[in-house]
Design a protein around this motif. Structure first.
Motif, PDB file in Angstrom:
ATOM      1  N   ARG A 154       0.838  -1.211   0.000  1.00 13.92           N
ATOM      2  CA  ARG A 154       0.000   0.000   0.000  1.00 13.92           C
ATOM      3  C   ARG A 154       0.867   1.253   0.000  1.00 13.92           C
ATOM      4  O   ARG A 154       0.615   2.202  -0.762  1.00 13.92           O
ATOM      5  CB  ARG A 154      -0.919  -0.005   1.231  1.00 13.92           C
ATOM      6  N   LYS A 175       2.415   1.840  -3.442  1.00 13.07           N
ATOM      7  CA  LYS A 175       1.470   2.389  -4.414  1.00 13.07           C
ATOM      8  C   LYS A 175       1.216   3.875  -4.156  1.00 13.07           C
ATOM      9  O   LYS A 175       1.123   4.672  -5.100  1.00 13.07           O
ATOM     10  CB  LYS A 175       0.162   1.605  -4.368  1.00 13.07           C
ATOM     11  N   GLU A 176       1.098   4.260  -2.871  1.00 14.21           N
ATOM     12  CA  GLU A 176       0.848   5.662  -2.547  1.00 14.21           C
ATOM     13  C   GLU A 176       2.039   6.537  -2.947  1.00 14.21           C
ATOM     14  O   GLU A 176       1.862   7.642  -3.469  1.00 14.21           O
ATOM     15  CB  GLU A 176       0.555   5.812  -1.056  1.00 14.21           C
ATOM     16  N   VAL A 191       2.065   7.123  -6.686  1.00 17.62           N
ATOM     17  CA  VAL A 191       1.108   8.168  -7.068  1.00 17.62           C
ATOM     18  C   VAL A 191       1.697   9.543  -6.814  1.00 17.62           C
ATOM     19  O   VAL A 191       1.608  10.455  -7.650  1.00 17.62           O
ATOM     20  CB  VAL A 191      -0.222   7.999  -6.301  1.00 17.62           C
TER      21      VAL A 191
END
Length: 249
Positions: free
Chosen positions: A202, A205-206, A209
């Motif tokens: 997680r 992925k953050e 971004v």
């Protein structure tokens, strides 16, 4: 009689040597493929999903022991048919998504054939073990023709590999029944490793971004003139923003 015996022994040794060499060459071939993928990601992409690899080749003694445990016929064809992990490759990744990315890349290699896939990540073993196992047929070209050799590939994260390595060390040469309390603790440790994997996935992925947003912001605040890049000063950007807000006469 002795000459015949010696000849038979030499022929048998040659057959064993050739048999083991074929598996070694198959392992070399798959390692070369993985190394090419690693270099491609290193030079063309900003991120490499492959942390490291480790290969192993079973000894003839280990092969025979496993054959006897299975109660199979003693022959080279029986070994090929019944023992699929003579040659093995372990690929360690950073994140769970990397595991499936590497699997998909291997599937796209037209000379490889994946004959079996066991997903112990989606369906962990009772002891908590997690990994993706593939049985892959690899072509090996010898002087007398082509051989299709089965290689076992295990793909797992760093956390999964850490747990599996310690679990193996704990059980190594322990032949008695393991107390249920210890089994439960090992399973809890595997769950903790899985939770860590999910959390790191997680976060990864953050961050990706945020990196994309940052790159997009930098692109919008830069101009290129005559193949030269220039950053737009904040004061100029403010002037532009003001002029854009000013109503037209």
């Amino acid at each position: 009689m002795n000459q015949i015996t010696m000849h038979q022994m030499k022929q048998f040794k040659n057959e064993i040597t050739r048999f083991m060499m074929i598996y070694k060459f198959a392992l070399d071939a798959i390692e070369t493929k993985i190394e090419i993928l690693k270099e491609e990601f290193q030079f063309l992409h900003e991120y490499n999903p492959i942390e490291h690899t480790k290969s192993r080749l079973k000894s003839p003694e280990s092969i025979l022991k496993k054959l006897y445990r299975k109660g199979c016929e003693l022959s080279f064809s029986s070994i090929r048919e019944n023992i699929k992990d003579i040659a093995g490759l372990r690929i360690t990744c950073s994140f769970i998504s990397d595991i499936y990315l590497i699997r998909d890349m291997l599937k796209k290699q037209t000379d490889l054939t994946i004959i079996e896939e066991k997903d112990y990540i989606k369906r962990p073993k009772p002891n908590g073990y997690q990994s993706l196992h593939l049985l892959v047929l690899v072509p090996v070209f010898m002087s007398d023709g082509e051989e299709r050799v089965c290689i076992e590939i295990q793909i797992r994260t760093i956390a999964m590999d850490f747990w599996a390595s310690l679990e193996h060390k704990i059980y190594y040469k322990y032949n008695q029944a393991v107390p249920s309390r210890l089994l439960e603790e090992l399973k809890e440790a595997a769950s903790s490793a899985s939770a860590l994997d999910r959390q790191m996935e997680r976060l990864h992925k953050e961050i990706e971004v945020l990196k994309e947003e940052q790159a997009d912001f930098a692109e919008r605040h830069r101009i290129i003139i005559n193949n030269q890049e220039f950053d737009l000063p904040p004061a100029l950007l403010g002037l532009l923003d003001g002029s854009m807000d000013k109503p037209k006469e």
